[in-house]
Design a protein around this motif. Structure first.
Motif, PDB file in Angstrom:
ATOM      1  N   SER A  16      51.286  72.303 -34.229  1.00 52.90           N
ATOM      2  CA  SER A  16      50.079  72.265 -34.802  1.00 52.90           C
ATOM      3  C   SER A  16      50.035  70.516 -35.155  1.00 52.90           C
ATOM      4  N   LEU A  17      51.405  70.309 -34.983  1.00 47.75           N
ATOM      5  CA  LEU A  17      51.714  68.380 -35.125  1.00 47.75           C
ATOM      6  C   LEU A  17      51.597  67.842 -34.516  1.00 47.75           C
ATOM      7  N   SER A  18      52.330  68.228 -33.336  1.00 42.04           N
ATOM      8  CA  SER A  18      52.016  66.933 -32.377  1.00 42.04           C
ATOM      9  C   SER A  18      50.588  67.918 -30.932  1.00 42.04           C
ATOM     10  N   GLY A  19      50.192  68.776 -31.606  1.00 42.07           N
ATOM     11  CA  GLY A  19      48.515  68.417 -30.896  1.00 42.07           C
ATOM     12  C   GLY A  19      48.873  69.696 -29.793  1.00 42.07           C
ATOM     13  N   CYS A  20      49.515  70.461 -28.948  1.00 46.85           N
ATOM     14  CA  CYS A  20      49.821  71.042 -27.983  1.00 46.85           C
ATOM     15  C   CYS A  20      48.563  71.164 -27.458  1.00 46.85           C
ATOM     16  N   ILE A  21      48.418  71.707 -26.371  1.00 46.06           N
ATOM     17  CA  ILE A  21      47.204  71.773 -25.296  1.00 46.06           C
ATOM     18  C   ILE A  21      47.418  73.135 -24.825  1.00 46.06           C
ATOM     19  N   VAL A  22      46.674  73.556 -25.227  1.00 46.56           N
ATOM     20  CA  VAL A  22      46.789  75.123 -23.933  1.00 46.56           C
ATOM     21  C   VAL A  22      45.767  74.855 -23.266  1.00 46.56           C
ATOM     22  N   PHE A  23      46.897  75.096 -21.456  1.00 46.42           N
ATOM     23  CA  PHE A  23      45.575  74.740 -20.376  1.00 46.42           C
ATOM     24  C   PHE A  23      46.355  75.698 -19.812  1.00 46.42           C
ATOM     25  N   ARG A  24      45.839  75.825 -19.255  1.00 44.72           N
ATOM     26  CA  ARG A  24      46.578  77.305 -18.001  1.00 44.72           C
ATOM     27  C   ARG A  24      45.449  77.304 -17.013  1.00 44.72           C
ATOM     28  N   ARG A  25      45.311  77.412 -15.236  1.00 50.16           N
ATOM     29  CA  ARG A  25      45.124  77.215 -14.025  1.00 50.16           C
ATOM     30  C   ARG A  25      45.283  78.099 -13.380  1.00 50.16           C
ATOM     31  N   GLY A  26      44.860  79.067 -12.181  1.00 49.28           N
ATOM     32  CA  GLY A  26      45.677  79.314 -11.456  1.00 49.28           C
ATOM     33  C   GLY A  26      44.229  81.061 -11.400  1.00 49.28           C
ATOM     34  N   SER A  27      44.851  81.801 -11.176  1.00 48.40           N
ATOM     35  CA  SER A  27      44.292  83.140 -10.695  1.00 48.40           C
ATOM     36  C   SER A  27      44.445  83.747 -11.905  1.00 48.40           C
ATOM     37  N   SER A  28      44.633  83.181 -12.724  1.00 48.88           N
ATOM     38  CA  SER A  28      44.724  83.774 -14.290  1.00 48.88           C
ATOM     39  C   SER A  28      42.980  83.547 -15.149  1.00 48.88           C
ATOM     40  N   ASN A  29      42.918  83.024 -14.808  1.00 56.77           N
ATOM     41  CA  ASN A  29      41.247  81.859 -15.012  1.00 56.77           C
ATOM     42  C   ASN A  29      40.101  82.899 -14.412  1.00 56.77           C
ATOM     43  N   GLU A  30      40.390  83.663 -13.299  1.00 56.08           N
ATOM     44  CA  GLU A  30      39.817  84.952 -12.714  1.00 56.08           C
ATOM     45  C   GLU A  30      38.780  85.811 -12.927  1.00 56.08           C
ATOM     46  N   TYR A  31      39.473  86.143 -14.349  1.00 48.81           N
ATOM     47  CA  TYR A  31      38.409  87.236 -15.473  1.00 48.81           C
ATOM     48  C   TYR A  31      38.039  86.400 -15.959  1.00 48.81           C
ATOM     49  N   GLU A  36      33.679  80.581 -21.617  1.00 47.44           N
ATOM     50  CA  GLU A  36      35.309  80.556 -22.184  1.00 47.44           C
ATOM     51  C   GLU A  36      35.813  78.847 -21.835  1.00 47.44           C
ATOM     52  N   LEU A  37      35.633  79.115 -19.874  1.00 41.68           N
ATOM     53  CA  LEU A  37      36.572  77.877 -19.658  1.00 41.68           C
ATOM     54  C   LEU A  37      35.753  76.492 -19.532  1.00 41.68           C
ATOM     55  N   ALA A  38      34.643  76.623 -19.564  1.00 42.33           N
ATOM     56  CA  ALA A  38      33.627  75.312 -20.029  1.00 42.33           C
ATOM     57  C   ALA A  38      34.501  74.975 -21.204  1.00 42.33           C
ATOM     58  N   ASP A  39      34.247  75.768 -22.259  1.00 45.18           N
ATOM     59  CA  ASP A  39      34.183  75.356 -23.575  1.00 45.18           C
ATOM     60  C   ASP A  39      36.315  74.492 -24.271  1.00 45.18           C
ATOM     61  N   GLU A  40      36.491  75.997 -23.247  1.00 45.08           N
ATOM     62  CA  GLU A  40      38.552  74.800 -23.122  1.00 45.08           C
ATOM     63  C   GLU A  40      38.534  73.491 -22.634  1.00 45.08           C
ATOM     64  N   MET A  41      38.227  73.411 -21.978  1.00 45.89           N
ATOM     65  CA  MET A  41      38.056  72.407 -20.844  1.00 45.89           C
ATOM     66  C   MET A  41      37.204  71.479 -21.698  1.00 45.89           C
ATOM     67  N   ILE A  42      36.039  71.353 -22.406  1.00 46.58           N
ATOM     68  CA  ILE A  42      35.952  70.070 -23.450  1.00 46.58           C
ATOM     69  C   ILE A  42      36.620  69.761 -24.107  1.00 46.58           C
ATOM     70  N   GLU A  43      37.213  70.996 -25.028  1.00 45.15           N
ATOM     71  CA  GLU A  43      37.636  70.467 -25.498  1.00 45.15           C
ATOM     72  C   GLU A  43      39.693  70.221 -26.194  1.00 45.15           C
ATOM     73  N   ASN A  44      40.305  70.736 -24.722  1.00 46.34           N
ATOM     74  CA  ASN A  44      41.261  69.664 -24.371  1.00 46.34           C
ATOM     75  C   ASN A  44      40.902  68.310 -23.606  1.00 46.34           C
ATOM     76  N   ILE A  45      39.797  67.792 -23.384  1.00 46.92           N
ATOM     77  CA  ILE A  45      39.711  66.407 -23.695  1.00 46.92           C
ATOM     78  C   ILE A  45      38.979  65.666 -24.784  1.00 46.92           C
ATOM     79  N   ILE A  46      38.227  66.705 -25.268  1.00 43.89           N
ATOM     80  CA  ILE A  46      38.718  65.440 -26.585  1.00 43.89           C
ATOM     81  C   ILE A  46      39.883  65.513 -27.190  1.00 43.89           C
ATOM     82  N   ASP A  47      40.653  66.250 -27.586  1.00 42.41           N
ATOM     83  CA  ASP A  47      41.322  66.517 -28.218  1.00 42.41           C
ATOM     84  C   ASP A  47      42.320  65.177 -27.903  1.00 42.41           C
ATOM     85  N   CYS A  48      43.075  65.307 -26.475  1.00 43.13           N
ATOM     86  CA  CYS A  48      43.247  63.906 -25.437  1.00 43.13           C
ATOM     87  C   CYS A  48      42.547  62.949 -25.973  1.00 43.13           C
TER      88      CYS A  48
END
Length: 382
Positions: A16-31, A36-48
């Motif tokens: 929480s202090l370091s701002g860890c970004i949870v980013f999954r790629r690969g077959s785990s994203n298929e389903y 969900e995927l799109a919103d997670e990505m924009i949140e990661n971009i903004i967080d960075c």
């Protein structure tokens, strides 16, 4: 038990202090859903951007994008510097398209566009994101991001840059500079990128430059040899157009007919029916249709796996096909007949034979056997 609990709490606190970004790629994203995927990505971009973490921003990108963009780290720093303030709200969505074979998704691509409001400015952010790619996993991740202000986005001249090439783009309100950008010429590209003939052999450099909108400045930012290696103009807009093998002028192959074969294309029009088949040797695929013109878009039909492409080439040689010559039968017949057989090679040369009229009179006696072999996929030795 207390130690485990304490360790878990500490890890959560550090993240929480370091701002860890949870980013999954690969077959785990298929389903996972597009939303969900799109919103997670924009949140990661903004967080960075908020945490001014350029390194984390580059880590959202695919290996392909990193390899293709020589100064991705510098581009990330520019993005971070351009984005000011803390996010108050964001809204937007993403379009999605994918490729499937035999009911299985091969890859999915999301194109997001969002309005982001901070306590200092209003921005538009767009991105291209491949959540997973079965055939080329190095392309999973972000391909490109672009940021501009809401004001610039509403200018008449504004066009997104990220459609052309991988990387991070910051578009400021510089209309004059934008309009004066000139695409590099093929000769300038060869010289500036230090390309060898082998690297651009068979490529339409003018089309390549246009597709990626390459300017002189881009040569220092893009890995041109890698982009050329991956360049597939026939797949643009979701099409695979190989009609040039059948219709266009060609550079004739004159020797070594069984070596370095890239594809085999065969079409026969006879008694108002049409048969087409296309063998893609590198991808080990075979496309076939009846009563339809296949070569404008191979995606008209599902390919089948076919690993005997080279054996098919050798069988053609066994039948003496590479000594056949094109010809036309002058005798008038009720139902004109036509055939074309083309073999394409890795260097762009093509062996091609065409015949029209009564095919049995124009072509060697072995034609019927060759035709049956190509349409069935069964060669001698199968």
């Amino acid at each position: 038990m207390r130690k485990i609990l304490l360790l878990t709490v500490c890890c959560a606190l550090v993240c929480s202090l370091s701002g860890c970004i949870v980013f999954r790629r690969g077959s785990s994203n298929e389903y996972r859903s597009d939303e969900e995927l799109a919103d997670e990505m924009i949140e990661n971009i903004i967080d960075c951007a908020e945490k001014e973490d350029a390194k984390a921003l580059t880590e959202l990108f695919s290996q392909y994008a990193e390899d293709s963009t020589l100064n991705l780290a510098e581009q990330a720093e520019e993005f971070i510097e351009f984005f000011q303030g803390q996010c108050k709200s964001w809204k937007g969505n993403a379009s999605s398209h994918e490729k499937s074979e035999y009911g299985k998704t091969i890859w999915r691509e999301l194109r997001g566009q969002y309005s982001v409001i901070t306590d200092e400015a209003q921005y538009k952010i767009a991105y291209i994101y491949i959540p997973f790619h079965r055939e080329e996993p190095d392309k999973a991740g972000l391909t490109a991001i672009e940021i501009t202000t809401e004001e610039t986005f509403n200018k008449d001249w504004f066009l997104w840059s990220l459609d052309q090439k991988p990387g991070i783009y910051v578009t400021e309100d510089k209309e004059e500079r934008f309009s004066e950008q000139r695409l590099i010429t093929p000769e300038e590209l060869i010289r500036a990128a230090g390309l060898t003939k082998e690297q651009y052999r068979g490529a339409d450099l003018e089309q390549f430059i246009e597709d990626f909108a390459i300017t002189e400045e881009d040569v220092d930012a893009l890995n041109i040899p890698l982009l050329l290696e991956e360049y597939e103009p026939d797949r643009k807009d979701g099409l695979i157009d190989v009609s040039y093998l059948i219709e266009d002028d060609i550079e004739k192959r004159t020797s070594d007919f069984t070596e370095n074969v890239y594809a085999i294309a065969f079409m026969e029009n006879k008694n108002t029916s049409t048969e087409c088949v296309y063998y893609d040797l590198p991808d080990r695929k075979r496309y076939q249709t009846s009563n339809a013109y296949l070569f404008d878009d191979l995606y008209q039909t599902e390919p089948e796996y076919y690993a005997d492409g080279q054996q098919m080439v050798e069988a053609l040689d066994k039948y003496g096909v590479f000594s056949w010559e094109s010809g036309t039968d002058e005798e008038e017949i009720t139902d004109p007949q036509y055939m074309v057989l083309a073999v394409e090679y890795e260097d762009g040369t093509v062996f091609r034979v065409k015949a029209s009229g009564l095919l049995s009179q124009v072509l060697p006696d072995e034609y019927d056997e060759v035709r049956e072999m190509l349409l069935s996929g069964e060669h001698s030795g199968s």
